[in-house]
Design an enzyme around this catalytic site. Structure first.
Site, PDB file in Angstrom:
ATOM      1  N   HIS A  14      38.095  74.691  41.280  1.00  0.00           N
ATOM      2  CA  HIS A  14      38.358  75.070  39.990  1.00  0.00           C
ATOM      3  C   HIS A  14      37.569  76.370  40.221  1.00  0.00           C
ATOM      4  CE1 HIS A  14      37.658  74.295  35.803  1.00  0.00           C
ATOM      5  NE2 HIS A  14      37.707  75.587  35.771  1.00  0.00           N
ATOM      6  N   HIS A  16      39.123  80.497  39.379  1.00  0.00           N
ATOM      7  CA  HIS A  16      40.150  81.315  38.521  1.00  0.00           C
ATOM      8  C   HIS A  16      39.976  82.672  39.503  1.00  0.00           C
ATOM      9  CE1 HIS A  16      40.863  78.671  35.306  1.00  0.00           C
ATOM     10  NE2 HIS A  16      39.686  78.456  35.304  1.00  0.00           N
ATOM     11  N   HIS A 194      42.578  71.766  32.311  1.00  0.00           N
ATOM     12  CA  HIS A 194      41.333  71.843  31.528  1.00  0.00           C
ATOM     13  C   HIS A 194      41.272  70.911  30.165  1.00  0.00           C
ATOM     14  CE1 HIS A 194      41.004  75.293  34.125  1.00  0.00           C
ATOM     15  NE2 HIS A 194      39.944  75.762  33.413  1.00  0.00           N
ATOM     16  N   GLU A 197      35.889  70.376  27.970  1.00  0.00           N
ATOM     17  CA  GLU A 197      35.100  71.471  27.870  1.00  0.00           C
ATOM     18  C   GLU A 197      34.728  71.698  26.680  1.00  0.00           C
ATOM     19  OE1 GLU A 197      34.511  75.931  29.727  1.00  0.00           O
ATOM     20  OE2 GLU A 197      36.434  75.194  29.344  1.00  0.00           O
ATOM     21  N   ASP A 275      34.323  78.148  38.901  1.00  0.00           N
ATOM     22  CA  ASP A 275      34.997  78.451  37.601  1.00  0.00           C
ATOM     23  C   ASP A 275      35.542  79.984  37.629  1.00  0.00           C
ATOM     24  OD1 ASP A 275      36.606  78.246  35.401  1.00  0.00           O
ATOM     25  OD2 ASP A 275      34.772  77.785  33.960  1.00  0.00           O
ATOM     26  N   ASP A 276      34.569  80.909  36.995  1.00  0.00           N
ATOM     27  CA  ASP A 276      34.788  82.211  37.066  1.00  0.00           C
ATOM     28  C   ASP A 276      33.558  83.023  37.533  1.00  0.00           C
ATOM     29  OD1 ASP A 276      37.424  82.827  35.537  1.00  0.00           O
ATOM     30  OD2 ASP A 276      36.405  81.189  34.354  1.00  0.00           O
TER      31      ASP A 276
END
Length: 337
Positions: A14, A16, A194, A197, A275-276
């Site tokens: 996961h 991006h 997703h 969350e 994630d990011d």
């Protein structure tokens, strides 16, 4: 322990690619492409990374992604992430990319895919990092636009293995995209989404039942529904959890209140991901280290989380066995660095 966590073989499920755009590379690409940014220095960009919620983050995220213009830009973005993987012993990764973020700016999807897959191929050849690519639809846009994106991507179908669903969760339930996911499944792609969350447990149910996902991205709010947790355990449905992201976006007030280890102890197939990472304070190793510092993550838990990720990867049984063997060999032979 921190050396163990950094050195341990890991898989990331996961992440991006646009969210790995470090400020230094953002400025370099902006200069290369003649794009004016609203910040003058790297420090100003980092100061802007104080998000009150998911939307605050997304506003900056999409602005940053605007520097990505050419095939070389997408290659450089992906390569920079893979070099981070190399330093943290991420030996398998399955990154997301958001084609609509770029097609909306007139960047052809082929430009994006060729740049990304070129770097992934070189990552396999030069760094020994295996990978699979996931195409994500933006859920704040319409299902019709997602259908268009899928059609644009089909000529490159051999370049990605799954479709996903990301962006603003609140008010955009998975059910909104049921038909385009049915189309993707019929075309032979796996699906992820997703859910849970910012959105409620109901969104996790919809992702499971309507989108027929193979993994839930995030999923931490599933803990609010005991029946849902029991189902996730029974089905061994992977959750790709992103601890530092969850804290930065106020899903949890602090990392010491995160529920990932509670879910692991219950038998939920949770994994750790970044994630990011450029925006949320760290890549996958930093997530593991901070979990050790603030949640008391121990070695057995860390190995279980890493094993869960390898077991949940979109690779053949043979590849999966080889990846897990590398983890097992590391644990058996680790001498403390």
């Amino acid at each position: 322990m921190e050396h163990f966590l950094s050195s341990m073989p890991k898989a990331e499920l996961h992440m991006h690619l646009e969210g790995s755009l470090e400020p230094e590379l953002m400025f370099a690409l902006a200069n290369r492409n003649g794009i004016e940014l609203p910040w003058d220095t790297v420090d100003q960009v980092r100061a802007a990374y104080d998000f009150g919620n998911l939307q605050d983050f997304l506003d900056i995220y999409y602005q940053g992604a605007g520097v990505l213009q050419t095939e070389q830009d997408f290659y450089d973005l992906t390569w920079a992430y893979l070099k981070q993987c190399e330093t943290q012993n991420v030996i398998h990764t399955e990154p997301f990319f958001d084609p609509q973020t770029h097609t909306a700016r007139g960047i052809d999807i082929g430009v994006q895919i060729r740049g990304i897959t070129g770097a992934l191929q070189h990552g396999r050849e030069q760094l020994g990092i295996s990978s699979r690519l996931i195409l994500s639809f933006l859920r704040h846009l319409s299902e019709e636009e997602a259908f268009t994106t899928l059609e644009q991507a089909l000529p490159y179908r051999d370049s990605f293995v799954a479709v996903g669903l990301d962006s603003s969760e609140a008010g955009h339930p998975p059910a909104k995209f049921q038909r385009v996911f049915e189309k993707a499944l019929a075309e032979g792609f796996l699906t992820v989404a997703h859910a849970g969350e910012e959105g409620p447990p109901e969104y996790v149910y919809q992702a499971l039942d309507l989108l027929r996902v193979s993994r839930i991205d995030h999923g931490v709010r599933a803990a609010e529904d005991p029946a849902l947790i029991e189902r996730l355990i029974a089905e061994q449905m992977p959750l790709t959890v992103c601890p530092l992201s969850n804290v930065r976006l106020r899903v949890f007030p602090s990392l010491d209140q995160h529920n990932i280890l509670e879910m692991l102890a219950r038998g939920v197939k949770v994994t750790v991901n970044s994630d990011d990472p450029a925006y949320f304070g760290g890549y996958i190793a930093e997530n593991f280290v901070e979990m050790h510092r603030q949640l008391g993550l121990n070695r057995d838990q860390a190995v279980a989380l890493s094993r869960n990720a390898f077991e949940s990867a979109f690779v053949s049984d043979g590849e999966k066995a080889a990846l897990i063997k590398r983890l097992d060999d590391f644990v058996a032979n680790y001498d403390g660095g």
